[in-house]
Enzyme design. Structure first.
Site, PDB file in Angstrom:
ATOM      1  N   ASN A 210       0.872  -1.189   0.000  1.00 52.18           N
ATOM      2  CA  ASN A 210       0.000   0.000   0.000  1.00 52.18           C
ATOM      3  C   ASN A 210       0.906   1.236   0.000  1.00 52.18           C
ATOM      4  O   ASN A 210       2.127   1.105   0.136  1.00 52.18           O
ATOM      5  CB  ASN A 210      -0.928  -0.036   1.223  1.00 52.18           C
ATOM      6  N   ASP A 279      -3.405  -6.569   5.403  1.00 49.87           N
ATOM      7  CA  ASP A 279      -4.291  -7.498   6.108  1.00 49.87           C
ATOM      8  C   ASP A 279      -4.192  -8.911   5.539  1.00 49.87           C
ATOM      9  O   ASP A 279      -4.465  -9.873   6.230  1.00 49.87           O
ATOM     10  CB  ASP A 279      -5.741  -7.002   5.999  1.00 49.87           C
ATOM     11  N   PHE A 323      -3.733   3.279  15.088  1.00 50.90           N
ATOM     12  CA  PHE A 323      -4.166   4.221  14.049  1.00 50.90           C
ATOM     13  C   PHE A 323      -5.300   3.549  13.280  1.00 50.90           C
ATOM     14  O   PHE A 323      -5.266   2.326  13.104  1.00 50.90           O
ATOM     15  CB  PHE A 323      -3.014   4.531  13.077  1.00 50.90           C
ATOM     16  N   LYS A 337     -12.534  -0.137  16.474  1.00 45.49           N
ATOM     17  CA  LYS A 337     -11.168  -0.683  16.581  1.00 45.49           C
ATOM     18  C   LYS A 337     -10.589  -0.415  17.972  1.00 45.49           C
ATOM     19  O   LYS A 337      -9.922  -1.270  18.558  1.00 45.49           O
ATOM     20  CB  LYS A 337     -10.258  -0.074  15.507  1.00 45.49           C
TER      21      LYS A 337
HETATM   22  N1  CTP Z   1      -2.903  -3.496  12.514  1.00 46.27           N
HETATM   23  C1  CTP Z   1      -2.066  -4.487  12.936  1.00 46.27           C
HETATM   24  N2  CTP Z   1      -1.994  -5.668  12.258  1.00 46.27           N
HETATM   25  C2  CTP Z   1      -2.760  -5.878  11.180  1.00 46.27           C
HETATM   26  C3  CTP Z   1      -3.619  -4.862  10.729  1.00 46.27           C
HETATM   27  C4  CTP Z   1      -3.660  -3.688  11.421  1.00 46.27           C
HETATM   28  O1  CTP Z   1      -1.364  -4.290  13.943  1.00 46.27           O
HETATM   29  N3  CTP Z   1      -2.676  -7.032  10.536  1.00 46.27           N
HETATM   30  C5  CTP Z   1      -2.955  -2.235  13.268  1.00 46.27           C
HETATM   31  C6  CTP Z   1      -2.512  -1.024  12.497  1.00 46.27           C
HETATM   32  O2  CTP Z   1      -1.117  -0.778  12.683  1.00 46.27           O
HETATM   33  C7  CTP Z   1      -3.353   0.096  13.095  1.00 46.27           C
HETATM   34  C8  CTP Z   1      -4.628  -0.616  13.503  1.00 46.27           C
HETATM   35  O3  CTP Z   1      -4.302  -2.012  13.598  1.00 46.27           O
HETATM   36  O4  CTP Z   1      -2.792   0.640  14.256  1.00 46.27           O
HETATM   37  C9  CTP Z   1      -5.775  -0.453  12.542  1.00 46.27           C
HETATM   38  O5  CTP Z   1      -5.353  -0.783  11.250  1.00 46.27           O
HETATM   39  P1  CTP Z   1      -6.340  -0.633  10.005  1.00 46.27           P
HETATM   40  O6  CTP Z   1      -5.640  -1.128   8.793  1.00 46.27           O
HETATM   41  O7  CTP Z   1      -6.930   0.745   9.997  1.00 46.27           O
HETATM   42  O8  CTP Z   1      -7.532  -1.568  10.390  1.00 46.27           O
HETATM   43  P2  CTP Z   1      -7.772  -3.115  10.422  1.00 46.27           P
HETATM   44  O9  CTP Z   1      -7.816  -3.531  11.859  1.00 46.27           O
HETATM   45  O10 CTP Z   1      -6.823  -3.841   9.543  1.00 46.27           O
HETATM   46  O11 CTP Z   1      -9.268  -3.184   9.863  1.00 46.27           O
HETATM   47  P3  CTP Z   1      -9.826  -2.867   8.380  1.00 46.27           P
HETATM   48  O12 CTP Z   1      -8.686  -3.150   7.435  1.00 46.27           O
HETATM   49  O13 CTP Z   1     -10.949  -3.813   8.266  1.00 46.27           O
HETATM   50  O14 CTP Z   1     -10.248  -1.433   8.381  1.00 46.27           O
END
Ligand code: CTP
Length: 401
Positions: A210, A279, A323, A337
């Site tokens: 990303n 993810d 975040f 979250k």
């Molecule tokens: N995060 C993490 N590990 C992952 C995904 C996210 O530690 N595999 C952490 C990110 O660093 C951030 C927070 O979780 O602090 C939220 O990340 P975000 O990408 O906004 O959300 P997700 O929990 O992945 O949910 P979604 O993608 O469904 O919005």
């Protein structure tokens, strides 16, 4: 936060080959809107002319004790009162010896005796001169009296030898100045920050990722370090230069990041997860480059571990910040979250809003707290967001204590 802005800095230049780097330092301080008056020793003027500095700074260049007779000039006493900070770059062995002894036989050494402002010495010289016990004793003496020393860097030296003796990089000198002017209100904290994207490989030459560049996390690391914290920065692939004084752990995939985070987590008092973790990752990584054969290809992806969710379950008294990067329902999604990941604070980060989100120098965020409070911040530099975030963390930790 730029703590150098508006500060009155005396740049003392003594006679070493690194004197030319003092010109760059002056420009960098001016870029940060600091005011710089220059004091040069006689030997410094053999390496760089006063005219070079004169052309660059309206605050003036001072070369001898009798400069005060120039119209509009300050004498050494007024200059000493004017200064918020003195930076000696380069500081030669001779200057360090004089400063350690309190010798005053030219303008720079006399000024140093008269000045009570904090002083940062940036030594630069031949490695054996630097390692000489007499020189080291002078450094100790300067430090005992409150002077700050920025160790020279190791590398190839102008004299042809290799070793410690190069003037510390200008970037590091600037970070030290920022630190001197910052409150030390994070001293004693061990802060773990993650930042940047992750790469999830499909084959040896392709990966899923990303646009996150890591800027927000690097800004957090810089500000935390300036405010006295011990900082570990775990970063996905980035082109950003390391932050002086911060432990850097580079990682590539989400699973690498998870491993590094879990390893560092028990030592941390504050954890900030600014990374944009992928993810999903390809179910399989091809060992050889995938060849273009089929008209249509379907990728099978599997979920990566959610690192932050895991930390939320593991945490003892760590203060946990996440975040949330969202394209819609910003506050609602961020709050979910915050609750589901058991966080102490979440930074809601809109994506697609001008000036906010990935890659740029600025961000526009909201802070959400577990008691339901939400705070919207204006558009600001990422370093300012970082500074505001640490103010809130200190406040919230204070409430818990
Ligand atoms: N995060 C993490 N590990 C992952 C995904 C996210 O530690 N595999 C952490 C990110 O660093 C951030 C927070 O979780 O602090 C939220 O990340 P975000 O990408 O906004 O959300 P997700 O929990 O992945 O949910 P979604 O993608 O469904 O919005």
């Amino acid at each position: 936060m730029n703590q150098v802005k508006g500060r009155k800095i005396v740049l003392g230049v003594s006679g070493g080959i690194a004197a030319y780097k003092a010109v760059d330092l002056l420009r960098r301080i001016q870029d940060l809107e600091g005011r710089v008056a220059v004091v040069m020793t006689a030997n410094a003027q053999r390496f760089v002319t006063p005219l070079t500095f004169q052309a660059l700074t309206p605050e003036g260049v001072y070369t001898d004790l009798f400069d005060a007779y120039r119209p509009g000039a300050m004498d050494h006493i007024h200059l000493a009162q004017w200064a918020d900070l003195v930076v000696l770059a380069p500081a030669t062995a001779n200057l360090l010896a004089k400063a350690a002894q309190g010798l005053a036989d030219d303008l720079l050494s006399t000024f140093l005796l008269a000045c009570t402002a904090p002083r940062l010495f940036c030594p630069a010289m031949n490695v054996r001169m630097y390692e000489n016990p007499a020189l080291q004793a002078n450094l100790d003496r300067i430090q005992e009296r409150g002077g700050l020393i920025l160790e020279p860097a190791a590398g190839s030296l102008a004299c042809g030898e290799t070793g410690r003796g190069r003037l510390a990089p200008v970037e590091q000198i600037i970070e030290s100045l920022q630190g001197i002017f910052s409150p030390a209100d994070l001293r004693g904290e061990r802060i773990l920050i993650t930042t940047g994207c992750t790469w999830e490989p499909l084959d040896p030459v392709r990966f899923l990722t990303n646009p996150s560049t890591g800027r927000m996390g690097f800004a957090l690391a810089r500000v935390a370090r300036r405010r006295g914290a011990t900082v570990t920065l775990i970063s996905g692939p980035t082109h950003l230069a390391p932050v002086p004084g911060v432990e850097h752990i580079p990682v590539v995939t989400a699973r690498d990041m998870e491993k590094a985070v879990l390893e560092a987590f028990p030592r941390a008092t504050i954890v900030i997860k600014a990374a944009a973790v992928s993810d999903y990752r390809p179910e399989e990584t091809a060992e050889q480059k995938i060849k273009k054969k089929e008209e249509r290809v379907t990728l099978s992806l599997v979920q990566n571990p959610d690192i932050l969710r895991r930390l939320g379950r593991l945490k003892n008294d760590q203060f946990l910040v996440g975040f949330a990067a969202e394209t819609e329902h910003l506050l609602q999604n961020a709050r979910t979250k915050l609750e589901e990941k058991n966080l102490d604070l979440i930074v809601a980060n809109p994506i697609g809003v001008p000036g906010a989100g990935f890659a740029g120098e600025t961000n526009q965020v909201h802070f959400l707290f577990p008691d339901g409070e939400a705070e919207k911040l204006p558009l600001m530099l990422k370093e300012e967001v970082a500074s505001q975030l640490f103010d809130r963390i200190i406040r919230e930790k204070g409430k818990k204590a």
